[in-house]
Design an enzyme around this catalytic site. Structure first.
Site: not given
Length: 260
Positions: A2, A115
């Site tokens: 992340c 992402e």
């Protein structure tokens, strides 16, 4: 992994959401649709005051911490940029994280996270990275599982109030559901019924603590393609999470993150 996320809730909203009676926020953070490593981020944590009597309960706080954990033993802060994530598979044993996992756990409120997926450009045949915004299907705030740590500048004076830096990291796991179609890793979250146990600094059972972690939003996630403007950390604003149309192309398999 992340590496970017969204955090737009204000301190009053977060105080209600996480049952904080006194946010104690002097300089509120601005909403951000492009939170990047080394940025200051909101964190919910529990601490017992130094002058508290023995057995006194911990108090829940809302604090602004720097994203990118700097272990207490680090010689300088540069390591923090590499420690924005902690893998759940090894977080309890890695030297950079094991003390914080046992004693200094926190929640990092997020609207969602970004992402990137490698895709083949139909026009050139070259691969490019397409960003996706991954969020709860009902758009509720996520309580990402985090750790925090204190670091003192060894070159600072004894009474220098700026000598101390408090930093944090996000715990990640193998991705599933919508996030898994984009990237092989994703952040972990803590369900509301487990907030008390996760934040309690007196709880030290590694196995029991790991059992509190789960997929964000119980895995009920949505992933939508967004503008590549998010790639630049200087860009910000709600337009970054708006859906865009992606030309049909073959997606390359997600690649694993470097071990952390």
């Amino acid at each position: 992994m992340c590496g970017r996320y969204v955090s737009t809730r204000g301190p009053e909203d977060l105080a209600r959401r996480f049952r904080i009676t006194d946010p104690d926020v002097d300089d509120p953070l601005a909403p951000s649709w492009n939170v990047a490593p080394t940025d200051e981020v909101w964190a919910v944590l529990e601490r017992t005051a130094r002058d508290a009597s023995a057995g006194a309960p911990a108090t829940r706080h809302l604090r602004a911490l720097r994203w990118g954990l700097v272990p207490s033993w680090a010689g300088d802060t540069r390591i923090g940029a590499r420690l924005i994530n902690a893998r759940v598979e090894t977080v309890h044993e890695k030297p950079a994280f094991r003390t914080a996992f046992a004693r200094r756990r926190c929640l990092l409120p997020a609207d969602g996270f970004y992402e990137w997926q490698r895709m083949e450009d139909p026009g050139t045949g070259k691969t490019r990275k397409q960003p996706y915004f991954v969020h709860s299907e009902d758009d509720r705030v996520m309580a990402l599982a985090g750790l925090y740590e204190y670091w003192r500048d060894p070159d600072a004076g004894r009474d220098d109030p700026s000598a101390w830096l408090t930093t944090c990291t996000i715990i990640t796991t193998e991705a599933t559901d919508a996030a898994g179609r984009v990237h092989p890793r994703m952040p972990l979250a803590v369900a509301e019924e487990h907030y008390d146990a996760w934040l309690d600094p007196c709880r030290r059972d590694t196995g029991a603590l790991r059992d509190l972690l789960e997929r964000p939003a119980d895995g009920r996630l949505d992933a939508r393609p967004v503008s590549t403007a998010v790639n630049n950390v200087r860009n910000n604003g709600p337009q970054l999470v708006e859906a865009v149309t992606v030309p049909a192309a073959g997606a390359t398999p997600p690649t694993s993150d470097p071990a952390r």
